[in-house]
Design a protein around this motif. Structure first.
Motif, mmCIF file in Angstrom:
data_model
loop_
_atom_site.group_PDB
_atom_site.id
_atom_site.type_symbol
_atom_site.label_atom_id
_atom_site.label_comp_id
_atom_site.label_asym_id
_atom_site.label_seq_id
_atom_site.Cartn_x
_atom_site.Cartn_y
_atom_site.Cartn_z
ATOM 1 N N ALA A 87 0.828 -1.216 0.000
ATOM 2 C CA ALA A 87 0.000 0.000 0.000
ATOM 3 C C ALA A 87 0.858 1.260 0.000
ATOM 4 O O ALA A 87 0.469 2.298 -0.543
ATOM 5 C CB ALA A 87 -0.933 -0.007 1.212
ATOM 6 N N THR A 88 2.070 1.160 0.589
ATOM 7 C CA THR A 88 2.927 2.349 0.716
ATOM 8 C C THR A 88 3.428 2.839 -0.642
ATOM 9 O O THR A 88 3.825 3.993 -0.771
ATOM 10 C CB THR A 88 4.136 2.040 1.612
ATOM 11 N N LYS A 89 3.430 1.971 -1.661
ATOM 12 C CA LYS A 89 3.963 2.413 -2.956
ATOM 13 C C LYS A 89 3.077 3.498 -3.571
ATOM 14 O O LYS A 89 3.536 4.295 -4.381
ATOM 15 C CB LYS A 89 4.129 1.236 -3.912
ATOM 16 N N PHE A 90 1.822 3.558 -3.136
ATOM 17 C CA PHE A 90 0.910 4.569 -3.675
ATOM 18 C C PHE A 90 1.044 5.918 -2.961
ATOM 19 O O PHE A 90 0.363 6.874 -3.311
ATOM 20 C CB PHE A 90 -0.540 4.073 -3.595
ATOM 21 N N THR A 91 1.915 5.968 -1.937
ATOM 22 C CA THR A 91 2.113 7.249 -1.235
ATOM 23 C C THR A 91 3.461 7.880 -1.587
ATOM 24 O O THR A 91 3.847 8.877 -1.002
ATOM 25 C CB THR A 91 2.070 7.041 0.300
ATOM 26 N N GLU A 92 4.187 7.284 -2.519
ATOM 27 C CA GLU A 92 5.506 7.809 -2.873
ATOM 28 C C GLU A 92 5.402 9.203 -3.480
ATOM 29 O O GLU A 92 4.391 9.547 -4.104
ATOM 30 C CB GLU A 92 6.205 6.858 -3.850
ATOM 31 N N VAL A 93 6.468 9.969 -3.330
ATOM 32 C CA VAL A 93 6.484 11.337 -3.850
ATOM 33 C C VAL A 93 6.277 11.297 -5.362
ATOM 34 O O VAL A 93 6.928 10.549 -6.077
ATOM 35 C CB VAL A 93 7.835 12.024 -3.520
ATOM 36 N N GLU A 284 -11.984 -12.250 -12.057
ATOM 37 C CA GLU A 284 -13.167 -11.628 -11.447
ATOM 38 C C GLU A 284 -13.766 -12.496 -10.345
ATOM 39 O O GLU A 284 -14.171 -11.989 -9.302
ATOM 40 C CB GLU A 284 -14.232 -11.383 -12.521
ATOM 41 N N GLN A 285 -13.829 -13.809 -10.576
ATOM 42 C CA GLN A 285 -14.540 -14.690 -9.648
ATOM 43 C C GLN A 285 -13.639 -15.295 -8.565
ATOM 44 O O GLN A 285 -14.090 -15.565 -7.468
ATOM 45 C CB GLN A 285 -15.224 -15.835 -10.425
ATOM 46 N N ASN A 286 -12.354 -15.529 -8.895
ATOM 47 C CA ASN A 286 -11.474 -16.253 -7.972
ATOM 48 C C ASN A 286 -10.259 -15.464 -7.512
ATOM 49 O O ASN A 286 -9.458 -15.969 -6.732
ATOM 50 C CB ASN A 286 -10.971 -17.556 -8.625
ATOM 51 N N GLY A 287 -10.068 -14.243 -8.035
ATOM 52 C CA GLY A 287 -8.862 -13.476 -7.747
ATOM 53 C C GLY A 287 -8.712 -13.087 -6.281
ATOM 54 O O GLY A 287 -9.701 -12.853 -5.577
ATOM 55 N N ILE A 288 -7.460 -13.013 -5.829
ATOM 56 C CA ILE A 288 -7.152 -12.569 -4.460
ATOM 57 C C ILE A 288 -6.094 -11.472 -4.548
ATOM 58 O O ILE A 288 -5.048 -11.658 -5.193
ATOM 59 C CB ILE A 288 -6.611 -13.714 -3.587
ATOM 60 N N ILE A 289 -6.369 -10.336 -3.933
ATOM 61 C CA ILE A 289 -5.383 -9.253 -3.867
ATOM 62 C C ILE A 289 -4.989 -9.060 -2.401
ATOM 63 O O ILE A 289 -5.841 -8.807 -1.556
ATOM 64 C CB ILE A 289 -5.929 -7.944 -4.464
ATOM 65 N N PHE A 290 -3.693 -9.195 -2.127
ATOM 66 C CA PHE A 290 -3.169 -9.057 -0.765
ATOM 67 C C PHE A 290 -2.536 -7.667 -0.658
ATOM 68 O O PHE A 290 -1.530 -7.383 -1.318
ATOM 69 C CB PHE A 290 -2.132 -10.153 -0.513
ATOM 70 N N ILE A 291 -3.146 -6.794 0.142
ATOM 71 C CA ILE A 291 -2.626 -5.427 0.308
ATOM 72 C C ILE A 291 -1.833 -5.372 1.608
ATOM 73 O O ILE A 291 -2.397 -5.379 2.699
ATOM 74 C CB ILE A 291 -3.774 -4.381 0.331
#
Length: 480
Positions: A87-93, A284-291
């Motif tokens: 998640a921290t990669k989306f807060t980079e300068v 769409e039906q089986n995907g897993i995203i680990f944040i």
């Protein structure tokens, strides 16, 4: 798309995870139930399926306690697409909140890879037969293969209507002409020789022989990736489909030729349009995203400024994806409504309640992972299939040295790791890696010059190893 995991009960999923991860039973149970619910959902009517959304999970616990390991093992255990993002990669300068959709695009790429590999494996049996025939042809060519290749006008295919013959027609006519010239006796001799070669191939007698095969000459296309719009243009392939496929000769060993031709033929046998369609549905039906590190984008309840504002902005950008939206990818639009999200963080300086309320509501299942005890460290060192002690022994055995750890040595390592985590930063099971590397550093360095075939490491050796370097009270400074 039903995968092997759907045949596993929650208890079986937990047992599979137990082979690699010690403790953290609550987290394993939550993950197992969430995955089983997907199977239950797949048995419902389409109207009801659309209504049921996954129950996303929020894992909380100190670093090194197994949060990421549970997700990583889950990815290996199941055939469903899986992707891990920080998640921290989306807060980079210069990056604040930008392109949060990339996590879904990465998931689709993972799904394409899994689905394509699955289809290739289904075609390998047929591809092996075709590859074998091509190798036989390369070793004993027929007369039709010995013909001289004439010059080819690349624009013939455009001008079929102007009296030109297509490349396929020319090839078929030439084949027929050569076949008629071939006497039956010659044909019989060639077929007999080929049968002998075929048998030698199956016996593995020709594996090291060099042959010349024809493979596709695919240009390395320059790919222009406009990821913000989910688009990708392979500049080298814009006009590629208009021209006949180029071939090039390659001289390789038979064993390598078999692999190259097998992959190429299997690739030709699969329908990529169908692969893409199945992969999108699978994502769409089986995907897993680990944040991971989701706590780092949580803002405290005090005065907000600068970085805090950007963190909240990232949360608001992630929110629509977790809630359910449509993301454009280069393979087509993907709905995120039924993707399972697993959030993870140490939550040492922030709390789950510091996340914006809307995001909190999208992670209804909260699991708190425990800090690792000395007893757990002892089990981590010995019980899992990939236990650290087994790894180190296997590494040193490759150079002919057998290393044996006594029970008191393993107990001393576990005790030391626990103490260090208590007295300094708690880095969880990663502490064991540091201690073992430092413990075996001299042995690893000196192995080429050592005469001993067997080394026994006991509790006294472990203590002596660290006592030689520093005083006991400074031990915490020495081991990270």
């Amino acid at each position: 798309m039903v995968n092997k995991l759907y045949n596993m009960t929650p208890r079986e999923i937990v047992e599979a995870l137990d082979k690699y991860i010690i403790g953290q039973d609550d987290a394993k149970r939550s993950v197992a139930v969430a995955l089983r619910n997907r199977y239950r959902r797949s048995l419902l009517s389409e109207e009801m399926m659309e209504e049921i959304t996954p129950k996303n999970i929020l894992m909380m616990g100190p670093t090194g306690c197994g949060k990421t390991e549970i997700a990583r093992r889950l990815a290996k255990l199941m055939d469903a697409p899986f992707v891990k993002v920080e998640a921290t990669k989306f807060t980079e300068v210069g990056y604040v909140g930008r392109d949060v959709d990339s996590m879904v695009r990465d998931l689709v790429e993972a799904s394409i890879r899994i689905t394509k590999q699955s289809r290739l494996e289904e075609k390998y049996a047929i591809a092996d037969e075709i590859a074998e025939e091509k190798i036989v042809e390369a070793i004993i060519p027929g007369k039709s293969s010995q013909k001289s290749s004439g010059s080819y006008n690349p624009f013939d295919f455009v001008m079929n209507s102007g009296g030109y013959k297509s490349q396929k027609q020319q090839y078929e006519e030439k084949q027929a002409e050569e076949a008629s010239k071939l006497s039956s006796a010659e044909a019989q001799d060639i077929e007999l020789a080929r049968e002998q070669v075929r048998q030698q191939l199956r016996n593995g007698d020709l594996e090291e022989q060099y042959i010349e095969i024809q493979v596709s000459d695919k240009p390395k296309g320059n790919q222009l990736d406009m990821s913000e719009q989910g688009m990708s243009i392979a500049i080298g392939n814009i006009f590629g489909d208009m021209m006949p496929e180029k071939k090039k000769n390659k001289k390789v060993k038979v064993k390598d030729a078999r692999k190259i031709l097998r992959e190429e033929e299997a690739q030709n046998l699969i329908d990529m349009d169908q692969v893409t369609e199945d992969a999108l549905e699978n994502a769409e039906q089986n995907g897993i995203i680990f944040i991971d590190e989701i706590d780092k984008i949580a803002s405290g309840s005090g005065y907000r400024s600068g970085a805090d504002v950007s963190r909240e902005g990232v949360q608001r950008d992630i929110l629509p994806i977790v809630e359910g939206s449509v993301v454009n990818t280069k393979y087509g639009p993907v709905k995120t409504d039924h993707i399972l999200f697993i959030g993870s963080g140490a939550f040492s300086s922030a709390r789950p309640t510091d996340l914006i309320p809307e995001l909190q509501g999208r992670f209804p299942i909260r699991v708190e992972l425990e800090s690792l005890t000395e007893e757990v460290f002892l089990k981590i060192l010995t019980i899992p299939e990939n236990a650290l002690i087994k790894q180190q022994k296997a590494l040193l055995e490759t150079e002919g040295v057998e290393v044996e750890f006594t029970d008191d040595a393993i107990a001393e390592i576990a005790h030391m790791a626990f103490l260090m985590n208590e007295q300094t930063e708690n880095i969880g099971a990663r502490r064991l890696h540091t201690i073992l590397e430092k413990l075996l550093e001299d042995i690893s360095f000196n192995i080429p010059d050592m005469e001993e075939d067997k080394i026994v490491i006991d509790g006294a050796y472990v203590k002596e190893k660290f006592d030689e370097k520093i005083h006991p009270e400074d031990l915490d400074k020495y081991i990270i």
